[in-house]
Design a protein around this motif. Structure first.
Motif, PDB file in Angstrom:
ATOM      1  N   PHE A 166      54.570   0.274  77.558  1.00 50.14           N
ATOM      2  CA  PHE A 166      54.531  -0.807  78.534  1.00 50.14           C
ATOM      3  C   PHE A 166      53.134  -0.962  79.132  1.00 50.14           C
ATOM      4  CE2 PHE A 166      54.932  -2.481  82.844  1.00 50.14           C
ATOM      5  CZ  PHE A 166      55.680  -3.634  82.626  1.00 50.14           C
ATOM      6  N   LYS A 167      52.513   0.160  79.465  1.00 49.07           N
ATOM      7  CA  LYS A 167      51.165   0.115  80.045  1.00 49.07           C
ATOM      8  C   LYS A 167      50.147  -0.416  79.041  1.00 49.07           C
ATOM      9  CE  LYS A 167      51.909   3.917  83.321  1.00 49.07           C
ATOM     10  NZ  LYS A 167      51.528   5.313  83.685  1.00 49.07           N
ATOM     11  N   LYS A 168      50.342  -0.045  77.781  1.00 50.37           N
ATOM     12  CA  LYS A 168      49.420  -0.526  76.756  1.00 50.37           C
ATOM     13  C   LYS A 168      49.563  -2.038  76.559  1.00 50.37           C
ATOM     14  CE  LYS A 168      47.092   1.813  74.989  1.00 50.37           C
ATOM     15  NZ  LYS A 168      45.680   2.159  75.297  1.00 50.37           N
ATOM     16  N   LEU A 169      50.789  -2.536  76.620  1.00 52.80           N
ATOM     17  CA  LEU A 169      51.008  -3.988  76.499  1.00 52.80           C
ATOM     18  C   LEU A 169      50.449  -4.712  77.715  1.00 52.80           C
ATOM     19  CD1 LEU A 169      54.661  -4.050  75.089  1.00 52.80           C
ATOM     20  CD2 LEU A 169      52.554  -4.472  73.829  1.00 52.80           C
ATOM     21  N   GLN A 170      50.576  -4.081  78.883  1.00 51.02           N
ATOM     22  CA  GLN A 170      50.014  -4.658  80.106  1.00 51.02           C
ATOM     23  C   GLN A 170      48.491  -4.737  80.005  1.00 51.02           C
ATOM     24  OE1 GLN A 170      50.477  -2.332  83.758  1.00 51.02           O
ATOM     25  NE2 GLN A 170      51.280  -4.168  84.767  1.00 51.02           N
ATOM     26  N   GLU A 171      47.899  -3.692  79.487  1.00 49.93           N
ATOM     27  CA  GLU A 171      46.446  -3.677  79.295  1.00 49.93           C
ATOM     28  C   GLU A 171      46.023  -4.767  78.313  1.00 49.93           C
ATOM     29  OE1 GLU A 171      43.245  -0.814  77.046  1.00 49.93           O
ATOM     30  OE2 GLU A 171      44.859   0.146  78.203  1.00 49.93           O
ATOM     31  N   PHE A 172      46.788  -4.927  77.224  1.00 54.47           N
ATOM     32  CA  PHE A 172      46.485  -5.959  76.212  1.00 54.47           C
ATOM     33  C   PHE A 172      46.536  -7.351  76.838  1.00 54.47           C
ATOM     34  CE2 PHE A 172      48.011  -9.044  73.093  1.00 54.47           C
ATOM     35  CZ  PHE A 172      47.067  -8.915  72.090  1.00 54.47           C
ATOM     36  N   THR A 173      47.524  -7.594  77.690  1.00 57.48           N
ATOM     37  CA  THR A 173      47.660  -8.898  78.333  1.00 57.48           C
ATOM     38  C   THR A 173      46.480  -9.187  79.247  1.00 57.48           C
ATOM     39  OG1 THR A 173      50.071  -8.651  78.282  1.00 57.48           O
ATOM     40  CG2 THR A 173      49.175 -10.342  79.726  1.00 57.48           C
ATOM     41  N   ASP A 182      50.891  -3.959  59.925  1.00 56.57           N
ATOM     42  CA  ASP A 182      52.066  -3.443  60.625  1.00 56.57           C
ATOM     43  C   ASP A 182      52.143  -3.994  62.048  1.00 56.57           C
ATOM     44  OD1 ASP A 182      52.703  -2.019  58.386  1.00 56.57           O
ATOM     45  OD2 ASP A 182      51.855  -0.123  59.097  1.00 56.57           O
ATOM     46  N   ALA A 183      50.974  -4.240  62.661  1.00 52.15           N
ATOM     47  CA  ALA A 183      50.971  -4.688  64.057  1.00 52.15           C
ATOM     48  C   ALA A 183      51.247  -6.181  64.203  1.00 52.15           C
ATOM     49  CB  ALA A 183      49.622  -4.366  64.704  1.00 52.15           C
ATOM     50  N   LEU A 184      51.072  -6.945  63.120  1.00 49.64           N
ATOM     51  CA  LEU A 184      51.209  -8.399  63.216  1.00 49.64           C
ATOM     52  C   LEU A 184      52.584  -8.838  63.707  1.00 49.64           C
ATOM     53  CD1 LEU A 184      49.279  -9.854  60.143  1.00 49.64           C
ATOM     54  CD2 LEU A 184      48.835 -10.261  62.562  1.00 49.64           C
ATOM     55  N   LEU A 185      53.638  -8.171  63.250  1.00 48.01           N
ATOM     56  CA  LEU A 185      54.999  -8.556  63.655  1.00 48.01           C
ATOM     57  C   LEU A 185      55.165  -8.474  65.165  1.00 48.01           C
ATOM     58  CD1 LEU A 185      57.345  -6.961  60.971  1.00 48.01           C
ATOM     59  CD2 LEU A 185      57.154  -9.375  61.547  1.00 48.01           C
ATOM     60  N   GLY A 186      54.781  -7.343  65.736  1.00 51.29           N
ATOM     61  CA  GLY A 186      54.918  -7.172  67.175  1.00 51.29           C
ATOM     62  C   GLY A 186      54.017  -8.110  67.954  1.00 51.29           C
ATOM     63  N   MET A 187      52.772  -8.266  67.480  1.00 49.59           N
ATOM     64  CA  MET A 187      51.836  -9.146  68.177  1.00 49.59           C
ATOM     65  C   MET A 187      52.307 -10.597  68.140  1.00 49.59           C
ATOM     66  SD  MET A 187      48.138 -10.513  67.120  1.00 49.59           S
ATOM     67  CE  MET A 187      49.009 -11.929  66.458  1.00 49.59           C
ATOM     68  N   HIS A 188      52.821 -11.029  66.990  1.00 47.59           N
ATOM     69  CA  HIS A 188      53.284 -12.420  66.842  1.00 47.59           C
ATOM     70  C   HIS A 188      54.449 -12.704  67.784  1.00 47.59           C
ATOM     71  CE1 HIS A 188      54.138 -16.255  65.070  1.00 47.59           C
ATOM     72  NE2 HIS A 188      55.288 -15.859  64.553  1.00 47.59           N
ATOM     73  N   ALA A 189      55.374 -11.774  67.862  1.00 48.49           N
ATOM     74  CA  ALA A 189      56.524 -11.973  68.761  1.00 48.49           C
ATOM     75  C   ALA A 189      56.096 -11.922  70.227  1.00 48.49           C
ATOM     76  CB  ALA A 189      57.583 -10.911  68.483  1.00 48.49           C
ATOM     77  N   PHE A 190      55.173 -10.988  70.545  1.00 49.29           N
ATOM     78  CA  PHE A 190      54.760 -10.802  71.933  1.00 49.29           C
ATOM     79  C   PHE A 190      53.982 -11.998  72.465  1.00 49.29           C
ATOM     80  CE2 PHE A 190      51.804  -9.043  75.148  1.00 49.29           C
ATOM     81  CZ  PHE A 190      52.737  -8.502  76.038  1.00 49.29           C
TER      82      PHE A 190
END
Length: 895
Positions: free
Chosen positions: A864-871, A811-819
């Motif tokens: 947003f914070k979680k994506l910032q942390e991932f980056t 399920d996460a692959l779609l979002g991760m691939h685009a991001f």
């Protein structure tokens, strides 16, 4: 007066009044002959038996007495031709020949490079005053051909000659640059005729609208042309040229062309092509007929174009050549009389009445041709002595070979001229019709309507105002530059003859195509911007007592270097690496359950095809054969095409992938494709091609090939089901989705719900793999993706792969691939897909975050914070990020 550079001599002004009067008459007569030739060939194109330009002019000079000139070979001078001393030796030997033959004057012909050196010597030494130096017409025409190529090649001329099949793609560069003389001359004759036919078709409604009372002259003129068609000869041409109706129509046609010439749009631009082609034909006719006045007129017409397009050497010496030649009647009356009788060109054949050729071309046709050995003369030996001996004896070998050919009867005859043979006549007519059809049907007809913009015929690209102004004003700019040159350097002498000449640097359609900056330049630009800006920011931070953490929170340049290249384009990452990494989790499938359905990415299949030298009908047949081959083991085959909209989120990516392409407004089934890859660079071409393919497949002849299979094929938003006996629209598969990648899933779901036990997707694309992994749980049958090459095919079981990854990662692959970077989202600098995938696999919170990403238009603060942390973790690692994050919180509390 004409002060000559550093010679201390003065030459009187050119006798332009008498020259211009005679030249205007000759130019007008030449244009009338060209128009008669055009109308005669147009009178019965379906059963064409009228020769092209050269053959026609042979026929209308059948009463001309041909006197063959004697050609002798002079000894070879063992020295480099380009050295001044060599040219001086040539002039000395010319002087010796003059004295041996007891002549008052003698003429010596040079190409432009040697003419410049010869002029220097003649100006300086009075003993050469009775040597009249001329510039070679053959090389002058080559220069004109290069100007034509520079001005018009990217306006559609290059694509026109290749796509029509007149010139092969491998030869087109040499033709455009004027290096392939025979092919270039033939091309411009054909394009000139095709353009004139289009102009004539536009002239007829103009005549009916502007001068309805003169239409009866048109009927009478065409009747006279029909009679002339049955008897093409010198006598019948004279009668036709005296016909009142013909003269009236010719004058009106010239008035029509003049009205187009005075415009500011596409027609005016291409009328200039006709004008320049007529200069070329004028130079050819002048030499071949021995018409000295027409030669001078054509040279005068060519001069402004040399100035306009920075042919500096010709722009410098052609005005002097023209001025000196116009004074021959005063300074050298005997030579002038000889030239007026045609003595400035050479008759090397014994029967051809239009067989005179320029002197410098005579060298190419005689001594240089006879000197050639099998394989050419270049590099036949590495021994200097052998090469020297070969060339020093060339005139003797060439003379003997020429005499031998004469003895065995190998002589040219006008009856054997290629242009008079029916195979050549039919080929020329086919080429002209191909050019006309391409412009009139598939591309833009420059004379069909009033285009206010200057547009490329093949790519439909509109020239920006600055480029359009240069294209339309080129002749005026060149004429002004010539008048200034003549006034300042040849008449008043206020500027020295050899002083530097400023280039005009006029823009053409070639300037529209921006050359991409190479990666090294882009990196250098980034480093310079980083170093300079970083230094300034340090100084500002110290003077204003700013914290560097706050300063470095902003980009170090006009672009965020982590997300953009130096030229401003999106950063790209290797998407295929993600597919290879995912594929490691499952073994290839051995057996595909039956019955199965095969779903094909249509445009991917088209891209794999080789379309060159195929007609569009043949392409449709080949594409269907390839579709049936891919789905040979399936009962149902779906071909899903992309939809190409005028405004799309993928416009930037498509523009980045391709350059300017040819544009087909209509696809002619019988057109022979010559530039397949260039055709596929255009989204509008792809849309038209898809519609054409689907329409062809819908026909009974192509449906017959389906046998017992069912074919589903999409075209824009509609889907059709094709069977051998029937054709119908499938409403449940209609979709507004633009990308075939996403629309494939709709067809997979439909196939699964229709009872098929497996779905095979033929699209080796990472985007398709990720989409299938994200939605495989919604499709109630196994999904396989066909991968690999033709010889090493494997089937990836996407259903098993999704199960092995787990629902959270899938399920996460779609979002991760685009991001992390796709066709419409920039990738992160220095970070690829593999590291991101490992982070997602190792952290449940990231899986939940990327599963949530895209489900709503709004991004919550928590997401947003979680994506910032991932980056941050992508760049520093998870452990290092947590330590630095805690330190930042501690220092913040301390402050």
């Amino acid at each position: 007066m004409l002060p000559i550079y550093n010679a201390g001599q003065r030459v009187g002004p050119p006798t332009t009044q008498s020259v211009n009067a005679n030249s205007t008459t000759q130019v007008q007569t030449a244009k009338e002959k060209n128009l008669v030739w055009l109308l005669t060939r147009m009178s019965a194109p379906e059963i064409q038996n009228i020769s092209s330009w050269t053959g026609f002019n042979i026929q209308i000079r059948n009463n001309v007495t041909v006197v063959q000139d004697t050609v002798s070979y002079l000894p070879t001078i063992n020295a480099p031709a380009t050295e001044l001393a060599t040219v001086h030796e040539v002039l000395n030997r010319t002087l010796s020949i003059k004295e041996a033959l007891q002549l008052n004057s003698i003429v010596c012909v040079f190409d432009q490079a040697l003419y410049a050196k010869a002029a220097e010597i003649v100006w300086k030494h009075e003993k050469f005053n009775n040597i009249i130096i001329r510039m070679g017409v053959f090389h002058t025409i080559c220069n004109l051909l290069s100007i034509l190529g520079k001005r018009f090649q990217d306006a559609g001329l290059r694509d026109l000659c290749v796509e029509s099949g007149v010139i092969a793609e491998g030869s087109v560069t040499g033709v455009m640059e004027g290096r392939k003389y025979n092919r270039a001359v033939r091309l411009h004759k054909l394009v000139y005729e095709a353009m004139m036919r289009l102009a004539w078709n536009a002239f007829l409604p103009w005549l009916e609208g502007k001068y309805p009372g003169e239409v009866h002259h048109l009927e009478a003129a065409l009747e006279s042309i029909g009679n002339f068609h049955d008897d093409v000869s010198q006598a019948s041409l004279g009668e036709l040229m005296e016909n009142a109706s013909c003269n009236c129509i010719m004058e009106l046609f010239q008035a029509f062309l003049e009205s187009l010439r005075g415009g500011q749009g596409l027609s005016a631009f291409w009328i200039s092509y006709l004008d320049m082609a007529e200069i070329m034909l004028g130079l050819l006719r002048a030499s071949r007929e021995g018409d000295w006045m027409l030669h001078l007129a054509s040279i005068r017409q060519m001069i402004p174009w040399c100035f306009a397009y920075d042919k500096v050497n010709y722009a410098r010496f052609l005005p002097y050549y023209y001025a000196s030649m116009t004074r021959l009647a005063v300074d050298q009356p005997e030579v002038h009389a000889h030239f007026m009788q045609g003595g400035f060109s050479v008759q090397i054949g014994s029967r051809n009445p239009i067989g005179r050729i320029p002197v410098d071309q005579t060298i190419e046709e005689t001594v240089n041709k006879d000197t050639q050995t099998p394989g050419g003369t270049k590099g036949f030996s590495l021994k200097p002595a052998a090469v020297t001996k070969y060339y020093m004896t060339s005139e003797y070998r060439s003379a003997y070979l020429r005499q031998l050919r004469g003895m065995v009867g190998q002589r040219d005859s006008h009856l054997n001229h290629p242009d008079l043979q029916m195979p050549r006549i039919r080929r020329d007519e086919a080429d002209v019709q191909s050019l006309v059809e391409l412009m009139d049907t598939s591309w833009l007809n420059p004379f069909s309507q009033d285009h206010s913009d200057v547009i490329s015929l093949s790519t439909a690209t509109v020239a920006p105002p600055a480029i359009a102004a240069d294209l339309l004003g080129a002749h005026k700019i060149g004429e002004e530059a010539y008048q200034a040159f003549k006034r300042e350097r040849l008449e008043a002498g206020t500027t020295k003859f050899h002083d530097k000449m400023s280039k005009k640097k006029l823009k053409t359609f070639s300037d529209i195509q921006k050359k991409p900056r190479n990666l090294g330049q882009a990196k250098q630009a980034v480093l310079k911007a980083d170093r300079n800006l970083f230094g300034h920011m340090i100084l500002v931070a110290e003077s204003r007592q700013l914290h560097m953490s706050d300063v470095l929170a902003h980009p170090l340049g006009p672009l965020p270097w982590a997300l953009a290249n130096g030229d401003g384009s999106l950063r790209k990452t290797n998407k295929a690496a993600l597919a290879r990494e995912l594929e490691k989790n499952v073994a290839p499938a051995d057996v595909i359950p039956e019955p199965s359905a095969t779903i094909i990415d249509g445009m991917s299949l088209v891209q794999q095809m080789k379309g060159d030298d195929k007609t569009f009908t043949q392409l449709a047949e080949s594409a269907l054969a390839k579709v049936l081959h891919e789905g040979a083991k399936s009962q149902r085959i779906d071909v899903v095409f992309d939809v190409y909209k005028e405004t799309s989120i993928k416009d930037a990516e498509r523009a980045n992938r391709g350059t300017l392409s040819i544009q087909f407004k209509n696809i002619a089934p019988g057109h022979n494709i010559q530039q397949w890859r260039k055709l596929l660079c255009s989204s509008s071409n792809k849309a038209s091609l898809i519609k054409f393919l689907v329409d062809e497949w819908k026909g009974p002849k192509q449906r017959e090939k389906l046998q017992n299979k069912t074919l589903y094929v999409t075209c824009e938003e509609v889907c059709y089901r094709l069977e051998k006996e029937q054709l119908e629209e499938v409403t449940e598969l209609a979709s507004t989705q633009e990308e075939a990648d996403t629309r494939i899933l709709l067809h997979a779901l439909h196939a699964a719900e229709s009872g098929y036990k497996a779905v095979v997707i033929v699209a080796e694309d990472t985007d398709v793999l990720v989409l299938c992994l994200g939605f495989h749980k919604n499709i109630r049958c196994p999904i396989y993706q066909k991968c690999g090459t033709q010889n090493r095919t494997r089937f990836l079981d996407i259903t098993k792969l999704g199960q092995s990854l787990g629902s959270g990662v899938s399920d996460a692959l779609l979002g991760m691939h685009a991001f992390t970077g796709c066709d419409t989202v920039s990738a992160f600098a220095g970070r690829g897909k593999i590291g991101a995938l490992k982070l997602v696999k190792s952290n449940k919170a990231y899986q939940e975050a990327f599963s949530e990403l895209g489900r709503s238009w709004d991004v919550s603060d928590e997401l947003f914070k979680k994506l910032q942390e991932f980056t941050c973790c992508m760049y520093s690692g998870a452990k290092k990020y947590l330590v630095s994050h805690q330190l930042c919180k501690f220092s913040h509390l301390k402050r």
